[in-house]
Design a protein around this motif. Structure first.
Motif, short mmCIF file in Angstrom:
data_model
loop_
_atom_site.label_atom_id
_atom_site.label_comp_id
_atom_site.label_asym_id
_atom_site.label_seq_id
_atom_site.Cartn_x
_atom_site.Cartn_y
_atom_site.Cartn_z
N ASP A 129 0.72 -1.13 -0.18
CA ASP A 129 -0.04 -0.13 0.01
C ASP A 129 1.06 1.26 0.15
OD1 ASP A 129 -1.70 1.96 0.49
OD2 ASP A 129 -2.83 1.21 2.13
N PHE A 130 1.27 1.56 -1.04
CA PHE A 130 2.43 2.43 -1.33
C PHE A 130 2.21 3.82 -0.57
CE2 PHE A 130 3.29 -0.33 -4.91
CZ PHE A 130 4.61 -0.61 -4.65
N LYS A 131 1.11 4.31 -0.88
CA LYS A 131 0.62 5.78 -0.33
C LYS A 131 0.59 5.73 1.29
CE LYS A 131 -1.72 7.97 -4.30
NZ LYS A 131 -3.10 8.47 -4.74
N ASN A 132 0.09 4.60 1.67
CA ASN A 132 0.07 4.56 3.28
C ASN A 132 1.17 4.20 3.94
OD1 ASN A 132 -1.38 4.42 5.81
ND2 ASN A 132 -0.66 2.35 5.78
N ASP A 133 2.16 3.45 3.23
CA ASP A 133 3.46 2.77 3.75
C ASP A 133 4.54 4.03 3.54
OD1 ASP A 133 2.31 0.59 4.08
OD2 ASP A 133 3.00 -0.68 2.57
N PHE A 134 4.41 4.69 2.72
CA PHE A 134 5.56 5.57 2.36
C PHE A 134 5.04 7.09 2.32
CE2 PHE A 134 6.97 1.77 0.52
CZ PHE A 134 8.12 1.70 0.80
N LYS A 135 3.98 7.18 3.37
CA LYS A 135 3.37 8.62 3.53
C LYS A 135 4.40 9.68 4.08
CE LYS A 135 1.06 7.53 7.97
NZ LYS A 135 -0.12 7.57 8.70
N SER A 136 5.36 9.42 4.67
CA SER A 136 6.46 10.45 5.06
C SER A 136 7.35 10.79 3.97
CB SER A 136 7.17 9.86 6.26
OG SER A 136 6.25 9.49 7.17
N TYR A 137 7.21 10.01 2.95
CA TYR A 137 8.19 10.20 1.71
C TYR A 137 7.53 10.51 0.63
CZ TYR A 137 11.04 7.46 4.82
OH TYR A 137 11.68 6.91 5.91
N ASP A 138 8.61 11.18 -0.56
CA ASP A 138 8.08 11.67 -1.68
C ASP A 138 8.47 10.43 -2.61
OD1 ASP A 138 6.71 14.16 -1.37
OD2 ASP A 138 8.74 14.90 -1.31
N LYS A 139 7.73 9.96 -3.66
CA LYS A 139 8.08 8.90 -4.57
C LYS A 139 9.35 9.54 -5.63
CE LYS A 139 5.49 7.69 -8.04
NZ LYS A 139 4.61 7.08 -8.67
N PHE A 140 10.52 8.72 -5.59
CA PHE A 140 11.49 9.26 -6.46
C PHE A 140 11.56 8.53 -7.88
CE2 PHE A 140 15.87 9.13 -8.02
CZ PHE A 140 16.01 10.44 -8.20
N ASP A 141 11.48 7.21 -7.95
CA ASP A 141 11.59 6.33 -8.78
C ASP A 141 10.93 4.84 -8.59
OD1 ASP A 141 12.06 5.67 -11.60
OD2 ASP A 141 14.05 5.22 -11.34
N VAL A 142 10.41 4.01 -9.73
CA VAL A 142 9.83 2.82 -9.42
C VAL A 142 10.42 2.01 -10.50
CG1 VAL A 142 8.00 1.30 -8.89
CG2 VAL A 142 8.02 3.93 -8.52
N GLY A 143 10.76 0.77 -10.59
CA GLY A 143 10.92 -0.07 -11.60
C GLY A 143 11.27 -1.58 -11.23
#
Length: 501
Positions: A340-354
């Motif tokens: 659950d990316f939005k919840n798990d990383f709510k303290s972070y900004d997405k930088f890259d995914v792959g």
């Protein structure tokens, strides 16, 4: 794939070396993946024979008579490529003579477009985080210098034009023409730009969080490029072998010698020879593995399936390219578990995914444990992806990375976990083990040590957390304790712990 390159059909000097004119007496049968800054249709060009493509040669121009001879040869070589591939000629191919500065300007234009430049920069930082590039390495500057040194020809699918080089003699350009004109035939029948853009979505720049399908599709463009370049390499070799009555399908030793030479480079290939391992492997992946892939299809399935057929039913991953039998079997891997990316990383900004595919995994293992361990372990890869972040509002903070991989068995997962943990020592200046379960003794059935359970290290860039359980290996680098706990609870729900929110 961690790196995406510009895809125009460039042939690089290191991609092709002139094969011996007399094949080995025992030749028989056939040999069995980055994303960069090239546009569809580019094929890293090759230097042929002893002709150097270094900047010192830029002032040595071919004569007008030689240029005219080269232009006349296009139609003849196009007919050879059409016969070799069974891809029809729908129209004449435009041709143009270019100098080295024009080639560099073409590359720079595509590489410096906003979207490409941003994507390349993100890829560079992720590769550095994984230890696959030195921290002071400038990827864009290197690629431009490399292509200036190495390019031996290219086909531009937008202009429908094959570009010939004014500093290389015609006889040395003709095999390259066989390669590039294969791209023209591919383009006329299937549309190279459209084919190469399938799956080429920038997941890091997307406002949406990645889906299972996004991860599965992330290597499609890399696999497609290997098809495009593999076919062109077969035609290039067939053209050079034609006077001997040989071809790729009955000259496996020549094919293997050519592939070995690609990674080494020629004596005057200064930029290429000094490149990090991952860059060498990523640049040559479409040519080396694509050549093997096409040779296997030609031998087992025939010309129609190996050329037109693979455009209609293309491979989807570097695994299918590296292991053609996997492609032919129609293997379907189970989907990777997503967070659950939005919840798990709510303290972070997405930088890259792959995706971290079989190719990326092979180079990771090679980098940390050597090529023999890599060959032993990478075929057991069954899935992987990363999610890179930065703390909200802090664009200068070190990257945090979540990385999940799946392997064919718990034993193979434990082997990879050991290799990954071993690599941490070379990636961080300060590494201290905090806690971890004792690893079981090394089994006599395996050549690689194993690591299971949970392990934590402290580094100058934050905590590194690794857990190997079942066929999965979970890694969190530079993430806070709460985030690591959420991630662990989702991937291994039986170990869910109460967290303070």
């Amino acid at each position: 794939m961690m790196l995406v390159f510009v895809s125009t059909s460039f042939l690089l000097a290191g991609s092709q070396e002139q094969p011996p004119k007399t094949p080995p007496a025992s030749s028989q049968g056939a040999g069995s993946s980055a994303k960069t800054a090239a546009k569809p249709g580019d094929s890293p060009g090759a230097k042929t024979g002893a002709q150097s493509a270094t900047p010192d040669d830029a002032e040595k121009k071919i004569s007008p008579q030689a240029a005219e001879e080269l232009f006349r040869s296009v139609d003849e070589i196009l007919k050879f490529a059409s016969k070799d591939t069974a891809l029809p000629i729908h129209q004449d191919v435009q041709r143009r003579l270019v100098n080295r500065d024009e080639v560099v300007a073409f590359v720079r234009k595509h590489m410096e477009e906003d979207e490409d430049a941003q994507r390349l920069r993100r890829s560079e930082l992720v590769l550095k985080k994984f230890g696959l590039l030195p921290r002071d390495f400038d990827l864009q500057t290197f690629l431009i210098a490399l292509l200036r040194e190495q390019v031996a020809g290219y086909y531009d699918p937008q202009a429908k034009t094959v570009n010939l080089l004014d500093w290389i003699e015609p006889e040395q350009q003709k095999p390259v023409l066989a390669h590039e004109l294969t791209h023209a035939l591919q383009d006329q029948s299937f549309g190279l730009e459209k084919y190469m853009k399938v799956g080429d979505t920038d997941l890091g720049a997307s406002q949406k969080e990645p889906t299972v399908q996004d991860i599965e599709d992330d290597e499609q463009s890399t696999a497609h490029q290997a098809v495009v370049e593999g076919q062109a390499m077969v035609v290039l070799l067939d053209y050079e072998l034609a006077p001997t009555g040989q071809s790729v399908t009955d000259s496996p030793q020549i094919v293997q010698a050519l592939k070995a030479g690609m990674l080494v480079g020629t004596a005057d290939s200064v930029e290429y020879r000094n490149a990090p391992l991952y860059i060498k492997e990523a640049l040559t992946f479409p040519y080396r593995y694509g050549l093997d892939f096409e040779a296997e299809l030609l031998t087992r399935m025939g010309k129609e399936k190996a050329y037109a057929g693979v455009f209609k039913n293309p491979p989807r991953s570097t695994r299918e390219i590296m292991e053609p039998t996997v492609y032919l079997s129609g293997e379907k891997l189970p989907p990777m578990p997503l967070l659950d990316f939005k919840n798990d990383f709510k303290s972070y900004d997405k930088f890259d995914v792959g995706a971290v595919g079989e190719f990326d995994s092979a180079i990771l293992i090679d980098q940390y444990a050597g090529v023999e361990v890599s060959k032993h372990l990478y075929p057991s890869w069954r899935g992987g992806y990363y999610y890179a972040v930065r703390p909200k509002g802090d664009a200068k903070a070190p990257l945090g990375v979540f990385y999940l991989s799946r392997w064919s068995s718990p034993e193979k997962a434990a082997e990879f976990a050991f290799v990954y943990a071993k690599g941490l020592k070379s990636r961080y200046a300060h590494l201290r083990n905090v806690e971890g379960e004792e690893k079981p003794p090394k089994s006599s059935n395996y050549t690689v040590e194993t690591l299971t359970g949970k392990h934590t290290w402290l580094t100058e860039e934050g905590t590194v957390f690794l857990e190997a359980k079942g066929d999965l290996v979970l890694v969190g680098e530079g993430l806070d304790e709460i985030t690591n706990g959420k991630v662990e609870g989702e991937i291994f729900p039986a170990e869910q712990k109460a967290l303070v929110h």
